[in-house]
Design an enzyme around this catalytic site. Structure first.
Site, PDB file in Angstrom:
ATOM      1  N   ASP A  15       0.844  -1.190   0.000  1.00  0.00           N
ATOM      2  CA  ASP A  15       0.000   0.000   0.000  1.00  0.00           C
ATOM      3  C   ASP A  15       0.883   1.244   0.000  1.00  0.00           C
ATOM      4  OD1 ASP A  15      -2.586   1.562   0.675  1.00  0.00           O
ATOM      5  OD2 ASP A  15      -1.252   2.095   2.324  1.00  0.00           O
ATOM      6  N   ASP A 114      -3.762   2.575  -5.309  1.00  0.00           N
ATOM      7  CA  ASP A 114      -2.649   2.661  -4.362  1.00  0.00           C
ATOM      8  C   ASP A 114      -2.326   1.336  -3.669  1.00  0.00           C
ATOM      9  OD1 ASP A 114      -4.992   2.582  -2.944  1.00  0.00           O
ATOM     10  OD2 ASP A 114      -4.422   4.112  -1.489  1.00  0.00           O
ATOM     11  N   GLU A 115      -2.891   0.237  -4.145  1.00  0.00           N
ATOM     12  CA  GLU A 115      -2.686  -1.040  -3.471  1.00  0.00           C
ATOM     13  C   GLU A 115      -2.550  -2.181  -4.479  1.00  0.00           C
ATOM     14  OE1 GLU A 115      -4.921  -0.833   0.510  1.00  0.00           O
ATOM     15  OE2 GLU A 115      -5.391  -2.808  -0.226  1.00  0.00           O
TER      16      GLU A 115
END
Length: 418
Positions: A15, A114-115
């Site tokens: 993350d 974002d992950e």
């Protein structure tokens, strides 16, 4: 299921910490871990929400995603920045490209902007211990992008995600195994703190006397299945750290749905204006379902009232006899739910979804609805025009009114400026 029968892979969930705020900080030449940054969609509207906040903004000022612009303190150290979604997406794709230099692309599953999940099971022969490789990856992301990251590692996707959310986001790195479940996962309460359990599911579980993940792990499976169907068994498995899904598959199969949520630009007071937004959202959700060849039997509508009216709201769902992906059928159900539960307060947020999905071919052509087939063909034709020329190429008249937002949002990426 015994531990030796469960999957023993090496999955990492990585993350980018405060991704949007960190990207904005780097572009502004600032240290994302030191700067006081809030990313705000529209700084001209005092009711605009914070889309992202840097770690120090969260820690020292309590400003986080969802905070209103007028709630941000007037501290001179605070920098307000507009979101640049096109830039954020480019950075996200570049990070994925960097990950591909360490592991094969088939070992990477991009979960969100974002992950990402990474399967390290078969790369140990090349790189050695995954913990060392993960450190190299985090260092490479810092060197190339200046962005901090957090990583959770586990024997399956679920435990990797839980290790990230419940521990690594505070410490930077966490590795969980099945033996960690009783002492690290079971104490988690309230239940909504666990990934995959929303407020509605938590409410229903609480009514069954289940208040912690440990309670859920020891619950009677037959009771859970009676209440939630196959989801009940999945909840039980997840509470015990069991996840048999392959990399890239949905972590909870029964939770697949098509939905849309929208925070409105202003308070909506007139019912006619509110229904305009709901109709636009029905159009968007129905289009997604049609393009996937799916239809749903349960329609959910959520309405959040403005903070000027002290907040609150409602979320209600209704199941229908026959699955649908027709815009106006979905809209009629939402209209019923709205008029049954709306109490006249200004509206600032609306969410809508269809679930209990099945293949579109299950939809029956009723002898008593002569225009049903025509409506399906009309919806498909409108979808094709929009896919080719953009949403604004063809739209319902209400979207051209002052209340409509769909046309303006076609100029945005992810609901925000490019």
């Amino acid at each position: 299921m015994k531990t030796d029968e469960m999957t023993e892979r090496i999955i990492a969930c990585i993350d980018m910490r405060s991704f949007y705020a960190s990207c904005a900080a780097i572009e502004a030449g600032l240290d994302p871990m030191e700067a006081y940054i809030a990313v705000v969609g529209n700084q001209e509207r005092k009711g605009s929400v914070v889309l992202a906040a840097s770690p120090r903004m969260k820690k020292e000022f309590g400003v986080r995603t969802g905070t209103r612009l007028f709630e941000i303190p007037g501290d001179p150290r605070i920098l307000l920045l507009e979101p640049k979604m096109e830039f954020f997406l480019k950075v996200s794709m570049a990070i994925t490209e960097l990950l591909g230099k360490f592991v094969p692309t088939e070992c990477i599953h991009v979960y969100s902007v974002d992950e990402s999940f990474i399967d390290f099971t078969d790369v140990q022969k090349l790189w050695g211990e995954p913990d060392i490789l993960i450190t190299h990856i985090q260092d490479a992301i810092i060197r190339q992008f200046g962005l901090p990251s957090a990583v959770g590692v586990g024997p399956n996707m679920l435990l990797a995600k839980l290790a990230l959310d419940l521990e690594a986001k505070k410490t930077g790195f966490a590795k969980w195994g099945y033996d960690d479940v009783p002492k690290k996962l079971w104490p988690v309460a309230p239940l909504s703190e666990m990934w995959g359990i929303g407020s509605k599911t938590e409410y229903n579980l609480n009514n069954m006397g289940i208040f912690s993940v440990g309670d859920l792990a020891c619950a009677d499976v037959s009771r859970l299945e009676a209440k939630f169907g196959i989801m009940g068994y999945q909840l039980f498995q997840h509470a015990n750290g069991i996840d048999l899904s392959e990399l890239g598959a949905p972590l909870v199969e029964g939770q697949v749905s098509y939905g849309k949520g929208q925070i409105l630009y202003r308070d909506y007071v007139e019912v006619e204006d509110i229904m305009t937004i709901i109709l636009e959202m029905c159009e968007a959700v129905a289009m997604r379902a049609r393009q996937a060849g799916r239809a749903g039997r349960t329609i959910q509508l959520g309405v959040g009232y403005s903070k000027t009216a002290f907040g609150g709201g409602f979320s209600r769902s209704r199941s229908i006899d026959e699955a649908t992906n027709e815009t106006m059928r979905i809209y009629r159900v939402c209209k019923e739910l709205f008029h049954e539960h709306y109490i006249g307060k200004p509206v600032r947020q609306i969410s809508l979804s269809i679930n209990n999905l099945e293949d579109e071919s299950s939809m029956q052509l009723s002898l008593f609805e002569a225009r049903k087939w025509e409506n399906r063909k009309l919806g498909a034709a409108m979808d094709n025009i929009r896919n080719r020329y953009g949403y604004a190429a063809i739209y319902r008249a209400v979207s051209g009114t002052e209340a409509g937002t769909a046309i303006a949002r076609t100029k945005l990426i992810g609901g925000h400026k490019k």
